[in-house]
Enzyme design. Sequence first.
Site, PDB file in Angstrom:
ATOM      1  N   CYS A   2      40.731 -39.130 -13.573  1.00  0.00           N
ATOM      2  CA  CYS A   2      42.054 -38.973 -12.966  1.00  0.00           C
ATOM      3  C   CYS A   2      42.940 -38.054 -13.801  1.00  0.00           C
ATOM      4  CB  CYS A   2      42.744 -40.331 -12.883  1.00  0.00           C
ATOM      5  SG  CYS A   2      41.759 -41.593 -12.103  1.00  0.00           S
ATOM      6  N   ARG A  27      38.809 -31.725 -13.900  1.00  0.00           N
ATOM      7  CA  ARG A  27      38.431 -33.017 -14.479  1.00  0.00           C
ATOM      8  C   ARG A  27      37.613 -33.863 -13.501  1.00  0.00           C
ATOM      9  NH1 ARG A  27      42.373 -34.699 -18.679  1.00  0.00           N
ATOM     10  NH2 ARG A  27      42.117 -36.841 -17.996  1.00  0.00           N
ATOM     11  N   TRP A  74      40.192 -40.390  -9.366  1.00  0.00           N
ATOM     12  CA  TRP A  74      38.717 -40.494  -9.386  1.00  0.00           C
ATOM     13  C   TRP A  74      38.440 -41.974  -9.208  1.00  0.00           C
ATOM     14  CZ3 TRP A  74      34.752 -42.560 -12.510  1.00  0.00           C
ATOM     15  CH2 TRP A  74      33.493 -41.948 -12.383  1.00  0.00           C
ATOM     16  N   ASN A  98      46.074 -43.576 -15.006  1.00  0.00           N
ATOM     17  CA  ASN A  98      44.687 -43.266 -15.393  1.00  0.00           C
ATOM     18  C   ASN A  98      44.178 -44.456 -16.186  1.00  0.00           C
ATOM     19  OD1 ASN A  98      45.109 -40.755 -14.396  1.00  0.00           O
ATOM     20  ND2 ASN A  98      44.870 -39.667 -16.327  1.00  0.00           N
ATOM     21  N   GLY A  99      42.919 -44.831 -15.986  1.00  0.00           N
ATOM     22  CA  GLY A  99      42.360 -45.949 -16.752  1.00  0.00           C
ATOM     23  C   GLY A  99      42.033 -47.111 -15.836  1.00  0.00           C
ATOM     24  N   GLU A 482      18.681 -30.613 -22.505  1.00  0.00           N
ATOM     25  CA  GLU A 482      19.937 -29.999 -22.062  1.00  0.00           C
ATOM     26  C   GLU A 482      19.708 -29.115 -20.827  1.00  0.00           C
ATOM     27  OE1 GLU A 482      22.929 -30.464 -22.420  1.00  0.00           O
ATOM     28  OE2 GLU A 482      23.904 -28.595 -21.849  1.00  0.00           O
ATOM     29  N   LYS A 486      21.582 -29.740 -17.298  1.00  0.00           N
ATOM     30  CA  LYS A 486      22.355 -28.687 -16.618  1.00  0.00           C
ATOM     31  C   LYS A 486      21.885 -28.535 -15.184  1.00  0.00           C
ATOM     32  CE  LYS A 486      24.912 -28.356 -18.585  1.00  0.00           C
ATOM     33  NZ  LYS A 486      25.592 -28.770 -19.750  1.00  0.00           N
ATOM     34  N   GLU A 489      22.792 -31.687 -12.942  1.00  0.00           N
ATOM     35  CA  GLU A 489      24.194 -31.999 -12.659  1.00  0.00           C
ATOM     36  C   GLU A 489      24.849 -31.003 -11.715  1.00  0.00           C
ATOM     37  OE1 GLU A 489      27.008 -32.210 -15.914  1.00  0.00           O
ATOM     38  OE2 GLU A 489      26.073 -30.543 -16.944  1.00  0.00           O
ATOM     39  N   HIS A 505       1.373 -38.853 -22.060  1.00  0.00           N
ATOM     40  CA  HIS A 505       1.646 -40.295 -22.141  1.00  0.00           C
ATOM     41  C   HIS A 505       2.371 -40.799 -20.892  1.00  0.00           C
ATOM     42  CE1 HIS A 505       0.211 -40.333 -26.239  1.00  0.00           C
ATOM     43  NE2 HIS A 505       0.931 -39.247 -26.458  1.00  0.00           N
ATOM     44  N   LYS A 604      35.132 -34.021 -15.787  1.00  0.00           N
ATOM     45  CA  LYS A 604      35.037 -33.224 -17.003  1.00  0.00           C
ATOM     46  C   LYS A 604      35.268 -34.089 -18.231  1.00  0.00           C
ATOM     47  CE  LYS A 604      34.685 -29.469 -19.459  1.00  0.00           C
ATOM     48  NZ  LYS A 604      33.298 -29.026 -19.684  1.00  0.00           N
TER      49      LYS A 604
HETATM   50  O1  M6R Z   1      33.935 -34.135 -23.815  1.00  0.00           O
HETATM   51  P1  M6R Z   1      32.603 -34.627 -24.287  1.00  0.00           P
HETATM   52  O2  M6R Z   1      31.802 -33.574 -24.979  1.00  0.00           O
HETATM   53  O3  M6R Z   1      32.712 -35.880 -25.118  1.00  0.00           O
HETATM   54  O4  M6R Z   1      31.818 -35.012 -22.973  1.00  0.00           O
HETATM   55  C1  M6R Z   1      30.567 -35.626 -23.024  1.00  0.00           C
HETATM   56  C2  M6R Z   1      29.854 -35.565 -21.683  1.00  0.00           C
HETATM   57  O5  M6R Z   1      30.605 -36.224 -20.705  1.00  0.00           O
HETATM   58  C3  M6R Z   1      29.607 -34.112 -21.231  1.00  0.00           C
HETATM   59  O6  M6R Z   1      28.919 -33.378 -22.183  1.00  0.00           O
HETATM   60  C4  M6R Z   1      28.814 -34.117 -19.907  1.00  0.00           C
HETATM   61  O7  M6R Z   1      27.522 -34.580 -20.133  1.00  0.00           O
HETATM   62  C5  M6R Z   1      28.796 -32.714 -19.291  1.00  0.00           C
HETATM   63  N1  M6R Z   1      29.037 -32.806 -17.881  1.00  0.00           N
HETATM   64  C6  M6R Z   1      27.516 -32.008 -19.450  1.00  0.00           C
HETATM   65  O8  M6R Z   1      27.506 -30.758 -18.870  1.00  0.00           O
END
Ligand code: M6R
Length: 609
Positions: A2, A27, A74, A98-99, A482, A486, A489, A505, A604
């Site tokens: 949010c 965000r 959100w 927020n929260g 990673e 990517k 997501e 395995h 975000k």
């Molecule tokens: O702000 P942060 O680096 O702590 O965020 C951690 C994860 O939420 C962030 O890296 C998330 O996995 C991304 N969407 C990856 O692209």
Amino acid sequence: MCGIVGAIAQRNVSQILLEGLSRLEYRGYDSAGICCINNQELRCIKTTGKVKNLKEAVKEQGCPGFIGIAHTRWATHGVPSETNAHPHICGNLALVHNGIIENFAELKSQLIEKGYEFKSQTDTEVLVCLIHYHLQTSANLLEAFKIALNEVKGSFGLALIDKNDPNTLYAARSGSPLIIGLGIGENFVASDTLALLPVTRRFIYLEENEIAVLTTDKIDVYTLDGTPVEKSVVESDLDAESISKGNFRHYMQKEIYEQPQSLQNTLLGRLNGDDISLETVVGIDKDTFKDIKAIQIVACGTSYHAGLVGKYWLEELTGIATNVEIASEYRYRKAVVQDNSLFITISQSGETADTLASLRLAKQQKYKKSLCICNVNGSSLVRESDYTLFTKAGAEIGVASTKAFTTQLLSLLLLALLIGRQNNAISDTQNHEILEAVRKLPALAQEFLSYDKEIEDIACQFSGKRHTLFLGRGVMFPIALEGALKLKEISYIHAEGYAAGELKHGPIALIDKEMPVVVVAPDNALIDKLISNIEEVRARGARLYVFSTQDTLIKDDPQTCKVSLPMCPEILQPILFTIPLQLLAYHCAVINGTDVDQPRNLAKSVTVE
Ligand code: M6R
């Protein structure tokens, strides 16, 4: 997650609020709302979907006012809908939040008994009613606000207005970030500095359990028990332009292309011949790392993957045992902490709830010191850690982390060298060679970007695919993780990263002609082992996509697509080989027609656990 924007001024604030919400879109959210006080009435408009829907509704219906609050939601409690969107109103009060209020169900029952009725399924509506309830018996709204906040359990960033007092805006923070923006004859509140950059660059960061009372020319801050707090004003070095897309189609694409510059910025002023200047890590001196015997790294998502790479470098260059853990796991178990241990958090935003909670836990454990590697100055993690190593990625707007990751890697490498030098674990020659390589990194990153078109063509072959495997060995294993994160997501193609040696395995059972297998295979000490793993995959008929270096002997056949990338120093391979994987994910997402910068269900900055 949010987003909050609030403003009090001597001009109409609705455009400021809407522009602020647009700047918080990155965000992640599912609905939005705005409420201004006009002629002693609360004018509230809410819409589902994008902020542009809210902007259109405001244009049609009007929402003027010299004071107002706005929100992107959100969903946590209750589905995304206009009713559940914020602001929530009770009588003369309007609130954005927020929260999560954890004891909302209990409070709701008590308020229902007292005659309150609820329209939404949200915890926020319960909170605004609770404040309203206490206002009936309190001297003023500040008192009622404090009483209510002392009764709730959970986390909140809040902005509150009262139609009976259009000259005051209230804000509070506990567990969810909130900043105050200072203007001239006007003041603002937001969950993120980026929201307010068009109107100010001067900020006050609220700490945990603080309440702020804003008028057009004054800001008073108190603790939740009413003690006044002196706050300092911080000038941001970001400007409003830092969140423009420029000529790029998406923020993610722009941010991938910014990497040569952000890597250069991360090095700027930090290399001094064969020394890394002590100022690289804010707060340290020449002996800080001398007695460190163990390192614990904690992070989430992409930042966790950076930590996994960091473990290889830290153990190799410092000889110090290093453990890496996902923050949401670390915070809920009893970790054994060695004497003289250093606790490191990694986070782009510096506000990730689980990472922050882990740091707070670590401070109660017997760690010697805490250090955060972070991209956002003034963030909670930075303010609560003993030392900070700033990644200089600049504002990262795309939900998928790209330049933040590569600058985290570079920062970890610099840190490993610093610690290695202080512990005499690294020779002058090795140190010199690594720094020579590091100096070439921005130019090499630029070279790797020039493979964009070739990778775009390859991405077409992923169209219609449902599953993929990413393989790597050694320090390239976290890069495979990673690469898979990517891809999944932003393109919504299911992708898993594996250490190539683990293939037989279990995951090898998945491989057939339909399964693309991406291999991260630079020329390094493990390449022969990896080539054997590639053969195992080839024998099962999968289509192979091998990201390798020009001189590496990968069999060329119709089943294999080899991307021959420039030769580069081994120590830089994790950073450089990330770039083609980012490009692959980006192009697959564009081909699949997804919302690249704001993929579904993602936020975000994950400020709730
Ligand atoms: O702000 P942060 O680096 O702590 O965020 C951690 C994860 O939420 C962030 O890296 C998330 O996995 C991304 N969407 C990856 O692209």
